[in-house]
Scaffold this active site. Structure first.
Site, PDB file in Angstrom:
ATOM      1  N   LYS A  77       0.771  -1.238   0.000  1.00  0.00           N
ATOM      2  CA  LYS A  77       0.000   0.000   0.000  1.00  0.00           C
ATOM      3  C   LYS A  77       0.804   1.291   0.000  1.00  0.00           C
ATOM      4  O   LYS A  77       0.293   2.333  -0.411  1.00  0.00           O
ATOM      5  CB  LYS A  77      -0.968  -0.006   1.182  1.00  0.00           C
ATOM      6  CG  LYS A  77      -2.203  -0.855   0.943  1.00  0.00           C
ATOM      7  CD  LYS A  77      -3.226  -0.068   0.184  1.00  0.00           C
ATOM      8  CE  LYS A  77      -4.483  -0.844  -0.092  1.00  0.00           C
ATOM      9  NZ  LYS A  77      -5.516  -0.010  -0.701  1.00  0.00           N
ATOM     10  N   ASP A 125      -9.538   0.268   5.804  1.00  0.00           N
ATOM     11  CA  ASP A 125      -9.769  -0.956   6.568  1.00  0.00           C
ATOM     12  C   ASP A 125      -8.430  -1.467   7.081  1.00  0.00           C
ATOM     13  O   ASP A 125      -8.322  -2.598   7.522  1.00  0.00           O
ATOM     14  CB  ASP A 125     -10.538  -2.009   5.765  1.00  0.00           C
ATOM     15  CG  ASP A 125     -10.283  -1.912   4.287  1.00  0.00           C
ATOM     16  OD1 ASP A 125      -9.128  -1.676   3.919  1.00  0.00           O
ATOM     17  OD2 ASP A 125     -11.245  -2.062   3.513  1.00  0.00           O
TER      18      ASP A 125
HETATM   19  C1  PLP Z   1      -3.747  -6.580   1.178  1.00  0.00           C
HETATM   20  C2  PLP Z   1      -4.658  -5.964   0.189  1.00  0.00           C
HETATM   21  N1  PLP Z   1      -4.738  -6.500  -1.031  1.00  0.00           N
HETATM   22  C3  PLP Z   1      -5.541  -5.984  -1.971  1.00  0.00           C
HETATM   23  C4  PLP Z   1      -6.321  -4.863  -1.708  1.00  0.00           C
HETATM   24  C5  PLP Z   1      -7.265  -4.378  -2.767  1.00  0.00           C
HETATM   25  O1  PLP Z   1      -7.025  -3.075  -3.193  1.00  0.00           O
HETATM   26  P1  PLP Z   1      -8.220  -2.223  -3.795  1.00  0.00           P
HETATM   27  O2  PLP Z   1      -9.093  -1.779  -2.657  1.00  0.00           O
HETATM   28  O3  PLP Z   1      -7.536  -1.096  -4.504  1.00  0.00           O
HETATM   29  O4  PLP Z   1      -8.975  -3.118  -4.710  1.00  0.00           O
HETATM   30  C6  PLP Z   1      -6.253  -4.269  -0.432  1.00  0.00           C
HETATM   31  C7  PLP Z   1      -7.039  -3.078  -0.120  1.00  0.00           C
HETATM   32  O5  PLP Z   1      -6.997  -2.530   0.956  1.00  0.00           O
HETATM   33  C8  PLP Z   1      -5.411  -4.830   0.536  1.00  0.00           C
HETATM   34  O6  PLP Z   1      -5.312  -4.309   1.762  1.00  0.00           O
END
Ligand code: PLP
Length: 400
Positions: A77, A125
């Site tokens: 992130k 989240d």
């Molecule tokens: C570990 C992880 N993978 C994938 C995602 C998916 O990202 P997006 O919300 O841009 O689809 C998130 C989103 O918070 C995440 O925390």
């Protein structure tokens, strides 16, 4: 278990009534890479070749990009939230001084008088908020992060550790997004959201360009090997759309099949794909895949996903737990991998589609020509971002 799925016709520009915009193509990502690679601690994350897992699953290759290594933050992130904070500050400084400053000058505090006046805020989240807070701390501005009812205490504490003010809100993620927007408007703050909505596209666009760095690195690491399939986990869809756009731009007609995976309780992209237009899912969005518990797709991500994905799959929490345990043990001599509930979703979907004796799995295998010749790319987007929950799942304490 495959809870639901939708297979789209290949190429599919005809299927949807919204056109893709290519927000994270190769040119846009060259720009984000240029800025992000100047941050202290930047390095490629590992691309692991999981030959034991490939054998177990019944495909030729499984490539696993280990994003838990990213900037020591345990998830991919930082490439998005912190990068967007950086762009917000660069723009604010440029509007006061007339020139875009190099990142090194901001990091050294040369524009402290400007940056410390700026407050960035967002709903999260967990992982996105951690990234925004980390970026704000490093670059010298304030951050206020909203966590909704079911975000764990540990995730809240991890965000506060980066100097953010963490506030718990009522309702689900999508309610927290709206609340953050209202608070920003009242207080003159800047929302750094990873999801886009009407009238709010520039910052989520930067975030996707930041995520695109993962795809750029991966292609370099693959050194000429072209993946045939990519499984991408989606919350609001920004991450998946960023990787998809980059791969589609880079490989053109040779682009791999993209399979979008979501929790069965929050499969808003699947629902939209089936409808051919924007749809949302409401309710508690109750799943252990906290990062994917989003009911409203990102407005700029969805067109990419609908136009460029071959299939959309919703899986259950049980499949995710099984995949986490498998990777924690290591398949057929592969080194053990620590991966969190959201980060494993793509791998869990591959595993489930290949192992499950069901009509859904059979249809997906056939439509995607997924089998012994497939070279599959997966992005492990997080490590154990909630270590207590991780231990609980791995130990099998929940009998799941
Ligand atoms: C570990 C992880 N993978 C994938 C995602 C998916 O990202 P997006 O919300 O841009 O689809 C998130 C989103 O918070 C995440 O925390």
């Amino acid at each position: 278990m495959i809870a639901d799925y939708y297979i789209s016709s290949p190429g599919r520009a005809d299927h949807t009534d919204i056109a893709p915009l290519f927000p994270a193509g190769t040119q846009a990502v060259a720009e984000s890479l240029n800025i992000i690679s100047a941050w202290p601690g930047y390095k490629f994350t590992s691309l692991l070749n999981l030959s034991g897992a490939a054998k177990h699953i019944g495909v030729a290759e499984v490539y696993y990009k280990q994003e838990a290594e990213r900037f020591g933050l345990n998830s991919f992130k930082a490439l998005g939230g912190a990068y967007a904070v950086c762009r917000v500050l660069m723009q604010a400084i440029a509007s006061k001084t007339g020139t875009f400053p190099p990142v090194s000058d901001i990091l050294e505090g040369k524009y402290k008088n400007i940056t410390e006046q700026i407050v960035v805020c967002c709903a999260t989240d967990g992982n996105h908020g951690r990234s925004v807070a980390w970026g704000a701390q490093k670059l010298g501005c304030r951050s206020v992060i909203y966590i909704h009812e079911t975000v764990s205490e540990n995730r809240g504490k991890a965000i506060a550790a980066f100097g953010a003010e963490v506030i718990r809100t009522k309702g689900n993620y999508d309610d927290a997004v709206r609340y953050a927007g209202q608070q920003a408007e009242q207080n003159g703050w800047t929302v750094v959201s990873d999801t886009s909505y009407e009238g709010y596209t520039e910052i989520p666009g930067w975030i996707m360009q930041g995520y695109g760095v993962i795809a750029a690195e991966t292609i370099e690491q693959l050194n000429g090997i072209r993946p045939t399939h990519v499984f991408l986990q989606a919350g609001v869809g920004g991450f998946a759309a960023a990787i998809l756009s980059y791969l589609a731009d880079y490989y053109g007609a040779e682009a791999p099949h993209v399979i979008i995976t979501e929790p069965s309780e929050a499969a808003c992209i699947l629902k939209s794909a089936r409808a051919g237009h924007y749809e949302s899912v409401t309710g508690e969005l109750d799943t252990i895949m906290a990062g994917l518990a989003c009911g409203e797709p990102s407005g700029i991500a969805l067109p990419e996903l609908l136009a460029g994905s071959s299939a959309f799959v919703a899986i259950t929490d049980e499949s995710v737990k099984e995949a986490m345990r498998g990777l924690a043990r290591g398949y057929n001599g592969d080194a053990p991998i620590t991966v969190g509930e959201s980060g494993v979703a793509g791998f869990a979907t591959l595993l489930t589609i290949m192992a499950e004796q069901s009509e859904a799995a059979e249809k997906l295998r056939q439509a995607l020509t997924l089998g012994p010749d497939s070279r599959v790319l997966l992005i492990g987007t997080e490590g154990d971002t909630d270590p207590d929950l991780y231990r609980h799942i791995i130990s099998g304490a929940d009998h799941g």
